[in-house]
Design a protein around this motif. Structure first.
Motif, PDB file in Angstrom:
ATOM      1  N   VAL A   7       0.708  -1.180   0.037  1.00 36.68           N
ATOM      2  CA  VAL A   7       0.003   0.066   0.059  1.00 36.68           C
ATOM      3  C   VAL A   7       0.887   1.222  -0.105  1.00 36.68           C
ATOM      4  CG1 VAL A   7      -1.826   1.258   1.235  1.00 36.68           C
ATOM      5  CG2 VAL A   7      -1.649  -1.405   1.172  1.00 36.68           C
ATOM      6  N   GLY A   8       0.906   1.940  -1.126  1.00 34.91           N
ATOM      7  CA  GLY A   8       1.792   3.002  -1.305  1.00 34.91           C
ATOM      8  C   GLY A   8       2.803   2.750  -2.273  1.00 34.91           C
ATOM      9  N   GLY A   9       3.067   3.984  -3.030  1.00 29.68           N
ATOM     10  CA  GLY A   9       3.749   3.475  -4.211  1.00 29.68           C
ATOM     11  C   GLY A   9       5.007   4.519  -4.393  1.00 29.68           C
ATOM     12  N   GLY A  10       5.602   5.009  -3.376  1.00 30.08           N
ATOM     13  CA  GLY A  10       6.422   5.939  -3.322  1.00 30.08           C
ATOM     14  C   GLY A  10       7.818   5.109  -3.011  1.00 30.08           C
ATOM     15  N   PRO A  11       9.244   5.428  -2.769  1.00 30.28           N
ATOM     16  CA  PRO A  11      10.282   4.843  -2.890  1.00 30.28           C
ATOM     17  C   PRO A  11      10.430   3.569  -1.778  1.00 30.28           C
ATOM     18  CG  PRO A  11      10.756   7.201  -2.870  1.00 30.28           C
ATOM     19  CD  PRO A  11       9.562   7.318  -2.522  1.00 30.28           C
ATOM     20  N   ALA A  12       9.828   3.641  -0.911  1.00 31.05           N
ATOM     21  CA  ALA A  12       9.618   2.525   0.171  1.00 31.05           C
ATOM     22  C   ALA A  12       8.784   1.394  -0.379  1.00 31.05           C
ATOM     23  CB  ALA A  12       9.320   3.113   1.521  1.00 31.05           C
ATOM     24  N   GLY A  13       7.691   1.795  -0.875  1.00 26.88           N
ATOM     25  CA  GLY A  13       6.791   0.620  -1.471  1.00 26.88           C
ATOM     26  C   GLY A  13       7.280   0.333  -2.717  1.00 26.88           C
ATOM     27  N   GLU A 264       8.011  -2.453  15.343  1.00 21.88           N
ATOM     28  CA  GLU A 264       8.287  -3.257  16.672  1.00 21.88           C
ATOM     29  C   GLU A 264       9.551  -3.731  16.399  1.00 21.88           C
ATOM     30  OE1 GLU A 264       5.571  -6.550  17.565  1.00 21.88           O
ATOM     31  OE2 GLU A 264       3.975  -5.122  18.063  1.00 21.88           O
ATOM     32  N   ASN A 265      10.358  -4.291  15.019  1.00 28.85           N
ATOM     33  CA  ASN A 265      11.377  -4.469  14.893  1.00 28.85           C
ATOM     34  C   ASN A 265      12.058  -4.016  13.511  1.00 28.85           C
ATOM     35  OD1 ASN A 265      14.080  -5.644  14.838  1.00 28.85           O
ATOM     36  ND2 ASN A 265      13.325  -7.600  14.234  1.00 28.85           N
ATOM     37  N   ILE A 266      12.355  -2.909  13.272  1.00 29.48           N
ATOM     38  CA  ILE A 266      12.412  -2.362  11.905  1.00 29.48           C
ATOM     39  C   ILE A 266      11.280  -2.162  11.201  1.00 29.48           C
ATOM     40  CG2 ILE A 266      13.771  -2.181   9.816  1.00 29.48           C
ATOM     41  CD1 ILE A 266      16.130  -3.615  11.379  1.00 29.48           C
ATOM     42  N   CYS A 267      10.355  -2.959  10.953  1.00 32.11           N
ATOM     43  CA  CYS A 267       9.313  -3.087   9.999  1.00 32.11           C
ATOM     44  C   CYS A 267       8.226  -4.013  10.513  1.00 32.11           C
ATOM     45  CB  CYS A 267      10.059  -3.690   8.547  1.00 32.11           C
ATOM     46  SG  CYS A 267      10.320  -5.225   8.449  1.00 32.11           S
ATOM     47  N   THR A 268       8.215  -4.679  11.605  1.00 32.39           N
ATOM     48  CA  THR A 268       7.130  -5.601  12.117  1.00 32.39           C
ATOM     49  C   THR A 268       6.185  -4.833  12.442  1.00 32.39           C
ATOM     50  OG1 THR A 268       8.375  -6.402  13.927  1.00 32.39           O
ATOM     51  CG2 THR A 268       8.807  -7.348  11.842  1.00 32.39           C
ATOM     52  N   THR A 269       4.663  -5.306  12.778  1.00 32.95           N
ATOM     53  CA  THR A 269       3.804  -4.841  13.771  1.00 32.95           C
ATOM     54  C   THR A 269       3.204  -5.869  14.543  1.00 32.95           C
ATOM     55  OG1 THR A 269       1.965  -5.253  11.978  1.00 32.95           O
ATOM     56  CG2 THR A 269       3.318  -3.248  11.725  1.00 32.95           C
ATOM     57  N   LYS A 270       2.322  -5.413  15.360  1.00 29.78           N
ATOM     58  CA  LYS A 270       1.708  -6.340  16.231  1.00 29.78           C
ATOM     59  C   LYS A 270       0.783  -7.215  15.411  1.00 29.78           C
ATOM     60  CE  LYS A 270      -2.446  -3.433  17.052  1.00 29.78           C
ATOM     61  NZ  LYS A 270      -3.219  -2.500  18.054  1.00 29.78           N
ATOM     62  N   THR A 271       0.529  -7.360  14.231  1.00 30.47           N
ATOM     63  CA  THR A 271      -0.383  -8.258  13.358  1.00 30.47           C
ATOM     64  C   THR A 271       0.690  -8.749  12.634  1.00 30.47           C
ATOM     65  OG1 THR A 271      -2.098  -6.491  13.246  1.00 30.47           O
ATOM     66  CG2 THR A 271      -2.072  -7.941  11.641  1.00 30.47           C
ATOM     67  N   CYS A 292      13.899   3.651   0.955  1.00 30.99           N
ATOM     68  CA  CYS A 292      14.508   2.491   0.150  1.00 30.99           C
ATOM     69  C   CYS A 292      14.820   1.411   1.110  1.00 30.99           C
ATOM     70  CB  CYS A 292      15.391   2.729  -0.757  1.00 30.99           C
ATOM     71  SG  CYS A 292      14.918   3.941  -2.000  1.00 30.99           S
ATOM     72  N   SER A 293      15.644   1.728   2.030  1.00 28.49           N
ATOM     73  CA  SER A 293      16.151   0.715   3.001  1.00 28.49           C
ATOM     74  C   SER A 293      14.893   0.107   3.912  1.00 28.49           C
ATOM     75  CB  SER A 293      17.008   1.448   4.099  1.00 28.49           C
ATOM     76  OG  SER A 293      17.204   0.454   5.101  1.00 28.49           O
ATOM     77  N   ASP A 294      14.037   0.800   4.436  1.00 32.50           N
ATOM     78  CA  ASP A 294      12.903   0.395   4.779  1.00 32.50           C
ATOM     79  C   ASP A 294      12.099  -0.630   4.111  1.00 32.50           C
ATOM     80  OD1 ASP A 294      13.429   1.821   7.039  1.00 32.50           O
ATOM     81  OD2 ASP A 294      11.791   3.461   6.780  1.00 32.50           O
ATOM     82  N   GLY A 295      11.915  -0.214   2.916  1.00 27.37           N
ATOM     83  CA  GLY A 295      11.120  -1.160   1.918  1.00 27.37           C
ATOM     84  C   GLY A 295      11.921  -2.379   1.691  1.00 27.37           C
ATOM     85  N   ALA A 296      13.194  -2.237   1.739  1.00 28.74           N
ATOM     86  CA  ALA A 296      13.959  -3.750   1.363  1.00 28.74           C
ATOM     87  C   ALA A 296      13.760  -4.595   2.680  1.00 28.74           C
ATOM     88  CB  ALA A 296      15.437  -3.416   1.403  1.00 28.74           C
ATOM     89  N   TYR A 297      14.023  -4.064   3.940  1.00 28.96           N
ATOM     90  CA  TYR A 297      13.691  -4.978   5.007  1.00 28.96           C
ATOM     91  C   TYR A 297      12.300  -5.431   5.252  1.00 28.96           C
ATOM     92  CZ  TYR A 297      17.838  -3.560   7.677  1.00 28.96           C
ATOM     93  OH  TYR A 297      19.210  -3.457   8.303  1.00 28.96           O
ATOM     94  N   ALA A 298      11.380  -4.567   4.701  1.00 31.54           N
ATOM     95  CA  ALA A 298       9.859  -5.130   4.932  1.00 31.54           C
ATOM     96  C   ALA A 298       9.652  -5.958   3.572  1.00 31.54           C
ATOM     97  CB  ALA A 298       8.815  -3.902   4.717  1.00 31.54           C
ATOM     98  N   ALA A 299      10.132  -6.075   2.588  1.00 29.01           N
ATOM     99  CA  ALA A 299      10.118  -7.098   1.613  1.00 29.01           C
ATOM    100  C   ALA A 299      10.736  -8.630   2.048  1.00 29.01           C
ATOM    101  CB  ALA A 299      10.341  -6.776   0.482  1.00 29.01           C
ATOM    102  N   ILE A 300      11.903  -8.574   2.643  1.00 27.40           N
ATOM    103  CA  ILE A 300      12.575  -9.596   2.971  1.00 27.40           C
ATOM    104  C   ILE A 300      12.035 -10.153   4.306  1.00 27.40           C
ATOM    105  CG2 ILE A 300      14.874 -10.220   4.110  1.00 27.40           C
ATOM    106  CD1 ILE A 300      14.806  -9.700   0.887  1.00 27.40           C
ATOM    107  N   ALA A 301      11.445  -9.337   5.184  1.00 31.31           N
ATOM    108  CA  ALA A 301      10.873  -9.846   6.597  1.00 31.31           C
ATOM    109  C   ALA A 301       9.251 -10.413   5.798  1.00 31.31           C
ATOM    110  CB  ALA A 301      10.110  -8.590   7.189  1.00 31.31           C
ATOM    111  N   ALA A 302       8.845 -10.110   4.859  1.00 37.87           N
ATOM    112  CA  ALA A 302       7.418 -10.564   4.305  1.00 37.87           C
ATOM    113  C   ALA A 302       7.975 -12.092   3.815  1.00 37.87           C
ATOM    114  CB  ALA A 302       6.687  -9.639   3.433  1.00 37.87           C
TER     115      ALA A 302
END
Length: 307
Positions: A7-13, A264-271, A292-302
């Motif tokens: 959800v979101g098409g900026g650099p992070a998304g 909670e841990n760079i990119c995770t949530t309570k869900t 961009c760094s956040d987006g990379a972390y989130a994708a790898i975590a997913a």
């Protein structure tokens, strides 16, 4: 059923989409306004690694082309809810204002931010009709006229650097005792002969006049050194910061007192399965590089979550 809905098409998304695709996942990106995010409003960006100088619009286009070239599906819609479906095969349903309903095994919220306003009487009615945020978009409407820029940080002076060559006179009103933009930017912009700069001001309201189509903006009322003054102008540009728009997701992700996601841990949530990335999160530095760094972390975590 997508592996990852972003959800979101900026650099992070878009970075999240690229990393997800390179891990062999199916990715769907939903953007409500313009792909590239806030950076598309910057006429010149000089702090992105790999580019001496590039327009924000061009950089956004390059990121979108890269994501789509690797197989991302995209749409322009406004997400209004993300629901968790509790069943043996746990997944998410993302619904949009336009009536769309999309299913994903994981979701990355990279919702970015929106422009902050002053909240003064009549301001909302003047936005787009005298009040603007983007010099690239609206600057030419004020060619050879007088414009007020409200703000004194990097964004305000970057916008001013474009306006100063278009308008007859540019009046900058900063509420702090000094300008907070980078010194190099101040040296480039504030020395221009058609700029009138004021610090330690407080904007009190907008002066308007009746017109055939309603109200037209004629000035900005402000206080300086205890004295109330009016800066006569044809238009106003606001560059006073950004705010998140995360309220629709408060039940599934923790927000701080300003409405930013609290990872909670760079990119995770309570869900479980829900991740956050970019300027919509609480952080000390909001830049393209950190998004961009956040987006990379989130994708790898997913991807790890799905494994």
């Amino acid at each position: 059923m997508y592996d990852i809905i972003v959800v979101g098409g900026g650099p992070a998304g878009l970075t999240a989409a690229i990393y997800g695709l390179r891990n062999g996942k199916s990715v769907f990106v939903i953007e409500k306004s313009v792909f590239g995010g806030q950076i598309v409003n910057s006429p010149k960006v000089e702090n992105i690694p790999g580019f001496d100088s590039i327009s924000g619009d061009e950089f956004g286009d390059k990121m979108l082309e890269q994501a789509m070239g690797q197989g991302a599906e995209v749409t322009l819609e406004n997400v209004i809810s993300v629901e968790v479906v509790n069943s043996e095969s746990r997944y998410f349903v993302v619904k949009t204002e336009e009536g769309g309903s999309y299913e994903g095994r994981t979701v990355i919220l990279a919702t970015g931010t929106t422009h902050r306003v002053l909240g003064l009487p009549g301001e909302e009615e003047l936005i787009g009709n005298g009040i603007s945020f983007c010099a690239v978009c609206d600057g030419d409407f004020y060619r050879d006229k007088t414009v007020v820029m409200i703000g004194g940080g990097n964004s305000a002076l970057v916008e001013s650097s474009l306006l100063v060559d278009i308008v007859d006179k540019l009046i900058i009103l900063q509420d702090m005792p000094v300008f907070t933009a980078d010194q190099k930017l101040q040296d480039q912009v504030l020395t221009k002969s058609n700029i009138e700069a004021h610090v330690g001001t407080k904007v009190l309201g907008y002066e308007t006049a009746d017109a055939d189509f309603g109200k037209t903006l004629t000035g900005v009322i402000y206080e300086e050194n205890g004295e109330t003054k009016t800066a006569k102008c044809d238009g106003v540009f606001l560059a006073i910061g950004l705010v998140p728009d995360n309220g629709a997701f408060s039940e599934i992700a923790e927000l701080d007192e300003r409405g930013y996601f609290v990872p909670e841990n760079i990119c995770t949530t309570k869900t479980p399965g829900l991740f956050v990335a970019g300027d919509c999160c609480t952080k000390t530095l909001r830049q393209v590089a950190t998004a961009c760094s956040d987006g990379a972390y989130a994708a790898i975590a997913a991807c790890e979550y799905m494994r």
